[in-house]
Write a protein that holds these residues in place. Structure first.
Motif, PDB file in Angstrom:
ATOM      1  N   GLY A  24       0.705  -1.253  -0.007  1.00  0.00           N
ATOM      2  CA  GLY A  24       0.005   0.078  -0.147  1.00  0.00           C
ATOM      3  C   GLY A  24       0.824   1.462   0.049  1.00  0.00           C
ATOM      4  N   VAL A  25       0.113   2.313   0.081  1.00  0.00           N
ATOM      5  CA  VAL A  25       1.054   3.594  -0.017  1.00  0.00           C
ATOM      6  C   VAL A  25       1.815   3.696   1.457  1.00  0.00           C
ATOM      7  CG1 VAL A  25      -0.890   5.205   0.859  1.00  0.00           C
ATOM      8  CG2 VAL A  25       0.814   6.047  -0.537  1.00  0.00           C
ATOM      9  N   GLU A  26       2.853   4.190   1.348  1.00  0.00           N
ATOM     10  CA  GLU A  26       3.630   4.586   2.477  1.00  0.00           C
ATOM     11  C   GLU A  26       3.704   6.343   2.708  1.00  0.00           C
ATOM     12  OE1 GLU A  26       8.321   4.387   4.018  1.00  0.00           O
ATOM     13  OE2 GLU A  26       7.535   2.651   3.134  1.00  0.00           O
ATOM     14  N   TRP A  27       2.910   6.838   3.409  1.00  0.00           N
ATOM     15  CA  TRP A  27       2.807   8.268   3.508  1.00  0.00           C
ATOM     16  C   TRP A  27       4.138   8.859   4.192  1.00  0.00           C
ATOM     17  CZ3 TRP A  27      -0.142  10.079  -0.225  1.00  0.00           C
ATOM     18  CH2 TRP A  27      -1.138   9.808  -0.405  1.00  0.00           C
ATOM     19  N   LEU A  28       4.891   9.744   3.363  1.00  0.00           N
ATOM     20  CA  LEU A  28       5.989  10.591   3.939  1.00  0.00           C
ATOM     21  C   LEU A  28       5.648  11.803   4.599  1.00  0.00           C
ATOM     22  CD1 LEU A  28       8.299   9.879   0.688  1.00  0.00           C
ATOM     23  CD2 LEU A  28       8.017   8.496   2.953  1.00  0.00           C
ATOM     24  N   THR A  29       4.572  12.398   4.358  1.00  0.00           N
ATOM     25  CA  THR A  29       3.918  13.497   4.784  1.00  0.00           C
ATOM     26  C   THR A  29       2.511  13.317   5.433  1.00  0.00           C
ATOM     27  OG1 THR A  29       2.973  14.357   2.782  1.00  0.00           O
ATOM     28  CG2 THR A  29       5.481  14.762   3.067  1.00  0.00           C
ATOM     29  N   THR A  30       2.146  14.362   6.277  1.00  0.00           N
ATOM     30  CA  THR A  30       0.515  14.228   6.764  1.00  0.00           C
ATOM     31  C   THR A  30      -0.040  15.416   6.379  1.00  0.00           C
ATOM     32  OG1 THR A  30       1.330  14.843   8.809  1.00  0.00           O
ATOM     33  CG2 THR A  30       1.326  12.838   8.970  1.00  0.00           C
ATOM     34  N   ASP A  31      -1.288  15.219   6.402  1.00  0.00           N
ATOM     35  CA  ASP A  31      -2.351  16.480   6.361  1.00  0.00           C
ATOM     36  C   ASP A  31      -2.118  17.237   7.748  1.00  0.00           C
ATOM     37  OD1 ASP A  31      -4.487  18.106   6.339  1.00  0.00           O
ATOM     38  OD2 ASP A  31      -5.963  16.737   5.360  1.00  0.00           O
ATOM     39  N   ASP A  32      -1.984  18.629   7.565  1.00  0.00           N
ATOM     40  CA  ASP A  32      -1.804  19.309   8.704  1.00  0.00           C
ATOM     41  C   ASP A  32      -2.845  19.944   9.279  1.00  0.00           C
ATOM     42  OD1 ASP A  32      -1.712  21.470   7.018  1.00  0.00           O
ATOM     43  OD2 ASP A  32       0.092  22.204   7.776  1.00  0.00           O
ATOM     44  N   HIS A  96      -8.383   4.631  -0.741  1.00  0.00           N
ATOM     45  CA  HIS A  96      -8.564   3.202  -0.730  1.00  0.00           C
ATOM     46  C   HIS A  96      -8.106   2.561  -2.018  1.00  0.00           C
ATOM     47  CE1 HIS A  96     -11.937   4.945  -3.210  1.00  0.00           C
ATOM     48  NE2 HIS A  96     -11.966   3.642  -3.603  1.00  0.00           N
ATOM     49  N   LEU A  97      -7.942   3.104  -2.970  1.00  0.00           N
ATOM     50  CA  LEU A  97      -7.442   2.476  -4.284  1.00  0.00           C
ATOM     51  C   LEU A  97      -5.807   2.371  -4.319  1.00  0.00           C
ATOM     52  CD1 LEU A  97      -9.205   4.940  -7.015  1.00  0.00           C
ATOM     53  CD2 LEU A  97      -9.712   2.446  -6.162  1.00  0.00           C
ATOM     54  N   PRO A 102       1.805  -1.782  -7.168  1.00  0.00           N
ATOM     55  CA  PRO A 102       1.962  -0.468  -7.531  1.00  0.00           C
ATOM     56  C   PRO A 102       1.468  -0.286  -9.021  1.00  0.00           C
ATOM     57  CG  PRO A 102       3.840  -0.981  -6.397  1.00  0.00           C
ATOM     58  CD  PRO A 102       3.006  -2.221  -6.718  1.00  0.00           C
ATOM     59  N   SER A 103       1.502  -1.169  -9.998  1.00  0.00           N
ATOM     60  CA  SER A 103       1.038  -1.104 -11.391  1.00  0.00           C
ATOM     61  C   SER A 103      -0.560  -1.134 -11.443  1.00  0.00           C
ATOM     62  CB  SER A 103       1.550  -2.086 -12.220  1.00  0.00           C
ATOM     63  OG  SER A 103       2.764  -2.206 -12.257  1.00  0.00           O
ATOM     64  N   LEU A 104      -1.087  -1.946 -10.553  1.00  0.00           N
ATOM     65  CA  LEU A 104      -2.431  -1.878 -10.485  1.00  0.00           C
ATOM     66  C   LEU A 104      -3.078  -0.481  -9.650  1.00  0.00           C
ATOM     67  CD1 LEU A 104      -3.078  -5.524  -9.549  1.00  0.00           C
ATOM     68  CD2 LEU A 104      -3.445  -4.611 -11.597  1.00  0.00           C
ATOM     69  N   CYS A 105      -2.272   0.023  -8.897  1.00  0.00           N
ATOM     70  CA  CYS A 105      -2.533   1.171  -8.404  1.00  0.00           C
ATOM     71  C   CYS A 105      -2.580   2.436  -9.291  1.00  0.00           C
ATOM     72  CB  CYS A 105      -1.581   1.750  -7.139  1.00  0.00           C
ATOM     73  SG  CYS A 105      -1.913   0.698  -5.477  1.00  0.00           S
ATOM     74  N   ALA A 108      -5.552   2.009 -11.327  1.00  0.00           N
ATOM     75  CA  ALA A 108      -6.790   2.525 -10.600  1.00  0.00           C
ATOM     76  C   ALA A 108      -6.887   3.993 -10.658  1.00  0.00           C
ATOM     77  CB  ALA A 108      -6.761   1.827  -9.354  1.00  0.00           C
ATOM     78  N   ILE A 109      -5.739   4.636 -10.290  1.00  0.00           N
ATOM     79  CA  ILE A 109      -5.537   6.166 -10.307  1.00  0.00           C
ATOM     80  C   ILE A 109      -5.930   6.692 -11.580  1.00  0.00           C
ATOM     81  CG2 ILE A 109      -4.008   8.040 -10.103  1.00  0.00           C
ATOM     82  CD1 ILE A 109      -2.319   6.375  -8.001  1.00  0.00           C
ATOM     83  N   GLU A 110      -5.648   6.082 -12.797  1.00  0.00           N
ATOM     84  CA  GLU A 110      -5.905   6.661 -14.020  1.00  0.00           C
ATOM     85  C   GLU A 110      -7.494   6.630 -14.215  1.00  0.00           C
ATOM     86  OE1 GLU A 110      -3.432   4.656 -16.971  1.00  0.00           O
ATOM     87  OE2 GLU A 110      -1.706   5.281 -15.894  1.00  0.00           O
TER      88      GLU A 110
END
Length: 129
Positions: A24-32, A96-97, A102-105, A108-110
């Motif tokens: 899944g996605v590994e977030w490096l930043t957060t919503d502040d 959730h996508l 990662p190729s499937l992600c 899904a994004i597109e």
């Protein structure tokens, strides 16, 4: 900015940067915005959080110059993974996508973009590097 050995991230507010990995996605930043912490602590529901993200008070930063709200960090460059850069208009609607291959992600994004162009509750941007 991506170099051979590191990634330099400069961001502010509700934009997020992360890596698309197999798990899944590994977030490096957060919503502040403060409402995210309230949601994560169980003080408000997800629906309330999603509505509150659009309040003007969440968009305004107090004191100092605009440079004071930019957060800059440097991290080691991972051996593999796709870097994801996106605004809250994308990740809040479509996070959730962002799991699995990662190729499937990326696919899904597109596929999500036409729907967001019609029905998004916020402006959105998403870049996969």
């Amino acid at each position: 900015m991506i170099t051979e050995s590191s990634v330099v991230i400069g961001h502010c507010g509700d934009c997020r940067v992360g890596y698309l990995t197999e798990s899944g996605v590994e977030w490096l930043t957060t919503d502040d915005v403060p409402f995210l912490g309230m949601y994560e602590n169980g003080q408000i529901t997800k629906a309330t959080y999603e509505k509150s993200r659009h309040f003007l008070a969440c968009k305004l930063k107090t004191g100092g110059s605009s440079r004071d709200v930019i957060k800059i960090s440097t991290i080691p460059r991972p051996a593999a993974g796709h870097l994801l850069l996106c605004s809250d208009g994308f990740w809040a609607e479509k996070e959730h996508l962002l799991s699995g291959d990662p190729s499937l992600c990326r696919t899904a994004i597109e596929q999500a973009i036409p729907e967001l162009e019609i029905a998004a509750q916020d402006n959105f941007s998403v870049i996969v590097v």
